[in-house]
Design an enzyme around this catalytic site. Structure first.
Site, PDB file in Angstrom:
ATOM      1  N   HIS A 159       0.828  -1.228   0.000  1.00  0.00           N
ATOM      2  CA  HIS A 159       0.000   0.000   0.000  1.00  0.00           C
ATOM      3  C   HIS A 159       0.852   1.265   0.000  1.00  0.00           C
ATOM      4  O   HIS A 159       0.419   2.295   0.498  1.00  0.00           O
ATOM      5  CB  HIS A 159      -0.949   0.047   1.201  1.00  0.00           C
ATOM      6  N   SER A 280      15.188  20.666 -17.289  1.00  0.00           N
ATOM      7  CA  SER A 280      14.006  21.488 -17.565  1.00  0.00           C
ATOM      8  C   SER A 280      14.441  22.714 -18.353  1.00  0.00           C
ATOM      9  O   SER A 280      15.549  23.213 -18.175  1.00  0.00           O
ATOM     10  CB  SER A 280      13.378  21.909 -16.232  1.00  0.00           C
ATOM     11  N   LYS A 286      16.458  21.113 -12.186  1.00  0.00           N
ATOM     12  CA  LYS A 286      15.768  19.854 -12.465  1.00  0.00           C
ATOM     13  C   LYS A 286      16.633  18.811 -13.154  1.00  0.00           C
ATOM     14  O   LYS A 286      17.421  19.119 -14.029  1.00  0.00           O
ATOM     15  CB  LYS A 286      14.532  20.106 -13.345  1.00  0.00           C
ATOM     16  N   GLU A 293       9.815   7.679 -17.300  1.00  0.00           N
ATOM     17  CA  GLU A 293       8.463   8.201 -17.543  1.00  0.00           C
ATOM     18  C   GLU A 293       7.984   7.826 -18.939  1.00  0.00           C
ATOM     19  O   GLU A 293       6.819   7.478 -19.149  1.00  0.00           O
ATOM     20  CB  GLU A 293       8.449   9.725 -17.380  1.00  0.00           C
TER      21      GLU A 293
END
Ligand code: ARG
Length: 464
Positions: A159, A280, A286, A293
């Protein structure tokens, strides 16, 4: 330039217009079957000679011309024409152009319906074999990671909550077995693919004395399909591949999700290699986990591909229907995605840096050793359901005090159960908790080592 006529034009008073031609053609996807199409025709020609439907001279001339056509294509000298719809008619028309009436004999006892199935199966055999080799590399990378990280202990989650401590080697091996099953699914897909459809004809076979066993042998298929109606309408072999590709991508996607989380400042368990991240355009701080992804994102296209083909097939009457021409795009999309993922995932995994120092504080959170206390009490004869309740109360008391278990003295422990003694404390370390889980397949390092050995021997048995 006068438009070439389709090879079926005899029955037609007029030809399709340009828009219909574009709509109908499949060259943009099936031209990449040209090698298989030529191999299929050469085997077919050799068979026609063996059964007496071509003379030796005729077969030789056809074979030579087909060989030349392949060279022409490779040199870029022969460009296909959409008026001729697909790879099959383009190559056949070129053969006729080169040999005249003799070229027109190659289609004896054959249809594009069994021809496309033959090309596709030959093509898939190659592609699946390539993918399997790459999948094997991924398994090796995971075994290597498991060996390297066996002593790295991390919180395990259910969980997404701290559950019990585990060895990171155990985590990598979890993905090893998932991908190992994917390899087996891919091997099954390869097996299903490895059957010769050639000679099924349009749907019902042929009155001519062809011998399908000859082409089976010449084309290197493991066996020949049994039923001509089934053969020209069957796309199960593609579904098997798409299912194997889908479970593979699901696993990639779930693995990506873990690694993306572990790479956040919140978790900070790992650092991803720069080579698989991007920056970024606005925020100089970043470093984004784009490769992972994208893998997670590209999974949807592969799942959609399986749905696409299943939906195509669900309402089709036997046997061949033109809908089946749409069986290529989704499969090619899945092949491409899977190939790309396999091209980067093993090296990404190999280059991940584990941040043991920043993992350490996480191991102190979340009462990771609660089950260990419960199992300690079981050894003292307390029924498990009771131990569960007792430890739950100890957790509650700690939460009220704002400490972990290390904040409880022996006296305090004893208030939860009198049989708790000094011998509890050596059990309350992450190492003891991990190495104590020696049940078969558990996270104890001895067990993870056993798994790695088992995994290695499983890989060595993979042959294709
Ligand atoms: N281009 C077609 C396909 O990919 C080949 C088979 C055509 N058969 C036919 N009966 N029109 O399915």
């Amino acid at each position: 330039m006068e438009n070439k006529k389709a090879l079926w034009s005899g029955r037609f008073a007029s030809s399709p217009g340009e828009k219909m031609q574009q709509f109908s053609q499949s060259l943009d996807v099936d031209w990449q079957f040209y090698q298989e199409d030529i191999a299929g025709s050469r085997a077919h020609g050799a068979m026609l000679y063996k059964v007496g439907l071509l003379t030796a001279d005729e077969q030789e001339a056809i074979d030579k011309a087909l060989y030349e056509i392949e060279k022409e294509i490779e040199k870029g000298e022969f460009m296909p024409d959409v008026a001729l719809e697909d790879v099959h008619m383009n190559i056949e028309a070129r053969l006729i152009e080169k040999l005249g009436p003799l070229g027109a004999k190659i289609h004896t006892g054959r249809s594009r319906n069994d021809q496309v199935a033959t090309d596709y199966r030959l093509f898939m055999k190659k592609r699946l074999t390539d993918l399997l080799a790459e999948e094997k590399h991924l398994l090796e990378a995971l075994l290597h990671r498991a060996e390297m990280d066996i002593d790295v202990l991390i919180p395990g989650f259910t969980h997404l909550q701290h559950a019990q401590p585990i060895s990171m080697g155990h985590y990598w091996m979890a993905y090893f077995w998932k991908f190992y099953r994917d390899v087996n699914r891919m091997l099954f897909a390869l097996d299903t693919t490895d059957q010769n459809p050639l000679g099924a004809g349009a749907l019902a076979g042929t009155t001519l004395p062809i011998d399908r066993h000859i082409t089976t042998q010449l084309l290197g298929f493991a066996s020949v399909t049994e039923n001509s109606l089934d053969t020209v309408s069957d796309r199960d072999y593609l579904l098997e591949f798409l299912f194997a590709a889908s479970t593979f991508m699901l696993h990639v996607s779930r693995l990506s999700e873990d690694l993306i989380l572990w790479n956040t400042s919140e978790f900070d368990f790992i650092e991803l290699p720069d080579a698989f991240c991007t920056g970024s355009s606005m925020m100089p701080n970043k470093k984004n986990p784009d490769a992972l992804e994208l893998m997670r994102g590209k999974t949807s296209g592969v799942l959609a591909a399986m749905n696409d083909l299943m939906t195509n097939l669900k309402g089709l009457p036997l046997t061949y229907n033109r809908d089946l021409q749409e069986d290529k795009r989704p499969v090619f999309h899945a092949l491409k995605t899977m190939g790309e993922v396999l091209g980067i995932l093993p090296s990404l995994l190999e280059q991940i840096r584990i941040k043991e120092d920043s993992i350490a504080p996480h191991l102190k959170k979340g009462f990771l050793l609660a089950t260990d206390v419960a199992e300690y009490l079981v050894e003292k004869g307390v029924p498990f359901r009771d131990t569960h309740h007792i430890v739950g109360q100890a957790v509650q008391a700690c939460l009220a005090k704002g400490t972990g278990f290390e904040g409880l003295s022996l006296e305090e422990w004893k208030t939860f159960h009198p049989s708790i003694d000094e011998d509890l404390f050596p059990r309350l370390t992450i190492e003891a908790a991990v190495d104590g889980r020696k049940s078969f397949g558990g996270t104890a390092r001895s067990e993870v080592k056993r798994q790695i050995v088992a995994g290695r021997s499983s890989i060595s048995r993979i042959t294709f």
